[in-house]
Write a protein that holds these residues in place. Structure first.
Motif, PDB file in Angstrom:
ATOM      1  N   LYS A   1       0.848  -1.197   0.000  1.00  0.00           N
ATOM      2  CA  LYS A   1       0.000   0.000   0.000  1.00  0.00           C
ATOM      3  C   LYS A   1       0.885   1.250   0.000  1.00  0.00           C
ATOM      4  O   LYS A   1       0.643   2.199  -0.739  1.00  0.00           O
ATOM      5  CB  LYS A   1      -0.893  -0.035   1.242  1.00  0.00           C
ATOM      6  N   ALA A   2       1.915   1.227   0.840  1.00  0.00           N
ATOM      7  CA  ALA A   2       2.811   2.382   0.936  1.00  0.00           C
ATOM      8  C   ALA A   2       3.559   2.608  -0.376  1.00  0.00           C
ATOM      9  O   ALA A   2       3.757   3.759  -0.804  1.00  0.00           O
ATOM     10  CB  ALA A   2       3.800   2.172   2.083  1.00  0.00           C
ATOM     11  N   ILE A   3       3.970   1.514  -1.028  1.00  0.00           N
ATOM     12  CA  ILE A   3       4.670   1.648  -2.315  1.00  0.00           C
ATOM     13  C   ILE A   3       3.741   2.258  -3.362  1.00  0.00           C
ATOM     14  O   ILE A   3       4.146   3.136  -4.140  1.00  0.00           O
ATOM     15  CB  ILE A   3       5.220   0.274  -2.776  1.00  0.00           C
ATOM     16  N   ALA A   4       2.476   1.818  -3.344  1.00  0.00           N
ATOM     17  CA  ALA A   4       1.509   2.386  -4.281  1.00  0.00           C
ATOM     18  C   ALA A   4       1.351   3.892  -4.041  1.00  0.00           C
ATOM     19  O   ALA A   4       1.269   4.688  -4.993  1.00  0.00           O
ATOM     20  CB  ALA A   4       0.158   1.680  -4.130  1.00  0.00           C
ATOM     21  N   GLU A   5       1.334   4.276  -2.774  1.00  0.00           N
ATOM     22  CA  GLU A   5       1.236   5.717  -2.445  1.00  0.00           C
ATOM     23  C   GLU A   5       2.463   6.478  -2.944  1.00  0.00           C
ATOM     24  O   GLU A   5       2.355   7.591  -3.460  1.00  0.00           O
ATOM     25  CB  GLU A   5       1.119   5.899  -0.922  1.00  0.00           C
ATOM     26  N   ALA A   6       3.635   5.871  -2.780  1.00  0.00           N
ATOM     27  CA  ALA A   6       4.871   6.528  -3.220  1.00  0.00           C
ATOM     28  C   ALA A   6       4.897   6.683  -4.740  1.00  0.00           C
ATOM     29  O   ALA A   6       5.359   7.711  -5.261  1.00  0.00           O
ATOM     30  CB  ALA A   6       6.081   5.740  -2.737  1.00  0.00           C
ATOM     31  N   TYR A   7       4.393   5.664  -5.441  1.00  0.00           N
ATOM     32  CA  TYR A   7       4.287   5.764  -6.905  1.00  0.00           C
ATOM     33  C   TYR A   7       3.360   6.930  -7.280  1.00  0.00           C
ATOM     34  O   TYR A   7       3.690   7.747  -8.131  1.00  0.00           O
ATOM     35  CB  TYR A   7       3.730   4.464  -7.503  1.00  0.00           C
ATOM     36  N   ALA A   8       2.197   6.957  -6.589  1.00  0.00           N
ATOM     37  CA  ALA A   8       1.205   7.992  -6.910  1.00  0.00           C
ATOM     38  C   ALA A   8       1.757   9.382  -6.646  1.00  0.00           C
ATOM     39  O   ALA A   8       1.409  10.349  -7.352  1.00  0.00           O
ATOM     40  CB  ALA A   8      -0.056   7.748  -6.077  1.00  0.00           C
ATOM     41  N   ALA A   9       2.626   9.482  -5.646  1.00  0.00           N
ATOM     42  CA  ALA A   9       3.170  10.810  -5.296  1.00  0.00           C
ATOM     43  C   ALA A   9       4.407  11.160  -6.125  1.00  0.00           C
ATOM     44  O   ALA A   9       4.988  12.236  -5.948  1.00  0.00           O
ATOM     45  CB  ALA A   9       3.516  10.831  -3.810  1.00  0.00           C
ATOM     46  N   GLY A  10       4.799  10.278  -7.005  1.00  0.00           N
ATOM     47  CA  GLY A  10       5.935  10.586  -7.886  1.00  0.00           C
ATOM     48  C   GLY A  10       7.296  10.317  -7.277  1.00  0.00           C
ATOM     49  O   GLY A  10       8.312  10.740  -7.832  1.00  0.00           O
TER      50      GLY A  10
END
Lengths: 338, 446
Positions: free
Chosen positions: B136-145
């Motif tokens: 989940k955290a990795i997905a958030e980091a991807y979304a935030a660039g």
């Protein structure tokens, strides 16, 4: 080229050579034993720890000793390296321990084992082991599994050298067996009792250092020291098969066919299952002559020879060393004094 | 109270989300590294910090990074070893579940320093809930660039994957981890070649522990020199210690390296002393694989100096009177502990977890466990005690990977320091095998 000193004997070998192969160039009793390393098999070695040696000087550039014993079969030489094998007590003690460990779960059923007489572990235990065991616990046993009509698997005898797995990986198209489980519950097995069935599957018998994988067509037929090995060849139609084999005779009957092995028990050329299992008549073969038998083998009973130091790899041997070698077998100088 | 570099915000509500983590200064090290530093400068900063591997070996991280081969046109990898499974060690699990973004931030900064374009977190198979948190955290980091193509417009791209193991302790050994990551059986590789030359997919690879990678974040944020000011001598910075056993306050503590062991055990700031007012008997200071020490030797060195929580102080005296800081799995045992039973328990673990590839470990771990089982159950002999030492010696140093040593050291140390307990099991089997029995007599036997 790298010059190394092995047990006090200097030898020059090409860069990238392993310590074990450098020792094999010297030959004779200084060669460390190897239960899992197998020259033709890429990636083999380092597992049995039988060939551990002491590197008392890493190289000319960095002459510090290596902190631990190293597996000679996978450690490459460096110029100026000094290695101790038979002259190092620590190495000999560790080797005793390795024999003891290997014999914990390897049954001493040599009297009924087809590998008896040509078993690497027998030789290893004879040369480096002790006569007693300190192990009092229960030994591991396995459910017997059938892996086909040609190869017999005795898992209790397996020492998990992985040679048969590498063989199947590297010379056949479809490996169906491997190591299952973990630790001392590891076993060679096939996935849901698959039959090992391909043109070169018989080679796993030749590479097995013990009696874990034996020839079902030869089972209990004869003790190997009562047979006579003869080299022969045929024009095999299989492109990967050299057709050069050793036939094992009892009288006029060919009891089994194996690939030819060198003095370290390593197959020189793989052979196909047709040559191994289907061609058991003398008429199928062109005979070349008696096979050379390894000195360690009981097949060579009454024909013992001292191992020979190859003079071509030992330049300018001091006279004192020569005298010492002559006085103290197991080394004999080939071609110099004999 | 020492400084908290990793766990300062660990109890902040929602810190495992990108938004809250960012609000508390998260991802500053990525911005700083990608915008103002070259990869070599990041490596230099880590070198300056004196950071040492937090997984147990204590090898200088900056030096390890500088060993990485960098052939032209060949991919390189950073792999995070999150296969924490040594008995007594449970710090990484907590760090990942509470502060997943701290690890991800460290991975991005570390990958940038090493020139890796794809990196992996290899997580212990049993930690499925942590896997979900990380994903989940990795997905958030991807979304935030912060992950993906052209991070923060710097031209640097990185893909980060989490890969669960299947629950094998041996897969925490770096080369077995790489084998497992490649989809093979988790058997350790023979070294050399080392992973820095031929690692994942035979490419140059660095494998670092979770805490090591997380520590890169404060090092880049505050500078290596600032980090090196914390700690003592060559043991710089802070270290997570997972304390368990018979303590009043077991748990995970971030300590500045150099805290006296006595203070760590007895002060209210840390473990608060031994529970129920009992006496301390022994301590395993760095996870189950390090040698056990009796109270006298864990509090003070053989020379009578105070033992500190540092790599050097804990190993003072070698394996005769010392131990190791290891992974920081601090297990305290009070006077009611039966050392023989405890050693047998450790041995069971190593027997179960040996990969079986090399003979001394495959056969030796089982042998140790069986002999200890016999002793613990009152069927042993005096000869068995010497046998344990001998078998441990036969394993130690002769195996492919350190699991052999991990199995041998605890046994050898237990016999060395608590031989009288083993002898008591032989001479008084009935008493010794009674439920809850532990040796409390004088440590002298004729």
């Amino acid at each position: 080229m790298a010059k190394i000193t092995f047990d006090g004997i200097e030898v020059e070998v090409p860069d990238g050579t392993t310590i074990l192969n450098a020792a094999r160039q010297i030959g004779g009793g200084v060669v460390p034993p190897a239960m899992c390393y197998y020259t033709p098999l890429k990636g083999s070695g380092g597992k049995c720890r039988a060939c551990l040696v002491k590197v008392s000087a890493g190289s000319a550039k960095d002459p510090r000793p290596m902190p631990k014993l190293v597996a000679s079969c996978i450690t490459t030489v460096q110029d100026g390296m000094v290695v101790e094998n038979t002259i190092n007590q620590q190495v000999l003690d560790v080797r005793k321990g390795i024999v003891e460990m290997l014999l914990i779960n390897h049954p001493l059923d040599c009297p009924v084992c087809d590998q008896a007489g040509e078993c690497d572990l027998q030789d290893f235990a004879f040369e480096h082991g002790v006569g007693t065991t300190r192990y009092e616990e229960e030994r591991r046993t396995f459910e017997k599994i059938d892996i086909g009509p040609l190869i017999q698997l005795h898992m209790t005898r397996c020492i998990l050298c992985y040679r048969c797995v590498y063989t199947a990986n590297q010379i056949t198209d479809n490996r169906v067996h491997g190591v299952l489980g973990r630790g001392d519950a590891s076993e060679i097995g096939t996935y849901i009792e698959n039959i090992i069935d391909n043109d070169f599957s018989g080679n796993v018998i030749d590479v097995c250092p013990v009696g874990a994988l034996t020839d079902k067509t030869f089972r209990f037929k004869q003790r190997v020291w009562f047979t006579k090995p003869v080299n022969a060849h045929r024009d095999c139609t299989h492109e990967k098969c050299g057709g050069r084999v050793t036939l094992w005779y009892k009288g006029k009957d060919v009891l089994r066919v194996t690939a030819r092995k060198d003095e370290y028990g390593e197959v020189k050329e793989w052979i196909c299952n047709e040559c191994r299992f289907d061609k058991k008549e003398t008429a199928d073969w062109v005979l070349e002559g008696p096979a050379h038998i390894n000195r360690a083998s009981v097949i060579a009973q009454n024909h013992y020879e001292l191992p020979v130091v190859n003079p071509q790899v030992i330049q300018d041997l001091p006279e004192s060393t020569t005298r010492e070698l002559e006085r103290n077998p197991p080394l004999r100088l080939g071609g110099l004094n004999n | 109270m020492g400084r908290k570099l990793l766990t300062e915000h660990i109890n902040v509500e929602g810190i495992n989300t990108f938004e809250v983590y960012r609000k508390h200064g998260g991802y500053r090290s990525v911005e700083k590294a990608l915008k103002t530093m070259t990869p070599d400068e990041v490596v230099e900063e880590v070198k300056k910090s004196g950071l040492r591997g937090r997984g147990g070996a204590g090898f200088p991280t900056g030096m390890k990074w500088s060993f990485l081969a960098k052939p032209e046109g060949v991919p390189r990898y950073l792999v995070c070893n999150a296969d924490e499974s040594e008995p007594g060690t449970f710090k990484d699990r907590q760090l990942m579940s509470k502060l997943p973004h701290l690890l991800i931030e460290g991975m991005i900064t570390g990958s940038y320093a090493l020139g890796a374009r794809t990196s992996y977190i290899y997580i212990r198979g049993e930690l499925l809930y942590v896997l979900r948190i990380l994903e989940k955290a990795i997905a958030e980091a991807y979304a935030a660039g912060f992950l993906g193509e052209n991070i923060l417009g710097s031209g640097y791209s990185l893909d980060l994957h989490v890969h669960p193991g299947a629950g094998a302790y041996i897969c925490g050994e770096e080369t077995a981890l790489l084998e497992s990551l490649e989809g093979k059986r988790g058997n350790p590789r023979n070294k050399p070649p080392f992973p820095a030359v031929q690692g994942l997919y035979a490419r140059p690879t660095v494998v670092n522990n979770v805490e090591t990678i997380a520590a890169v974040v404060p090092i880049i944020n505050e500078g290596g020199d600032e980090y090196a000011k914390l700690g003592v001598g060559k043991s710089t910075g802070t270290k997570l210690i997972s304390a368990c056993g018979h303590l009043n306050k077991p748990g995970i503590y971030e300590i500045e390296l150099g805290v006296p062991v006595e203070e760590f055990i007895y002060s209210d700031e840390y473990c608060g002393g031994i529970w129920k007012g009992r006496d301390l008997k022994a301590v395993v200071a760095g996870g189950s694989s390090v040698p056990i020490l009796p109270k006298e030797l864990i509090l003070k060195t053989a020379a009578g100096e105070n033992r500190l929580m540092t790599y050097e102080s804990l190993s003072d005296g070698g394996f005769v009177t010392g131990t190791m800081l290891g992974s920081g799995g601090f297990i305290a045992m009070d006077e009611t502990t039966c050392i023989v039973k405890n050693t047998w328990n450790f041995s069971r673990f190593y027997h179960h977890e040996s990969c079986g590839q090399c003979s001394p470990c495959r056969e030796g771990t089982g042998w140790l466990e069986k002999v200890l089982h016999r002793l613990e159950h009152g069927h042993g002999s005096m000869h068995d005690i010497d046998l344990l030492v001998s078998v441990a010696k036969q394993i130690e140093g002769n195996t492919i990977c350190p699991l052999g040593e991990a199995a041998a050291w605890p046994v050898a140390a237990a016999v060395r320091h608590f031989r009288h307990e083993f002898e008591w099991h032989v001479t008084n089997p009935k008493e010794a095998t009674a439920p809850g029995a532990a040796y409390r007599g004088a440590a002298v036997l004729a």
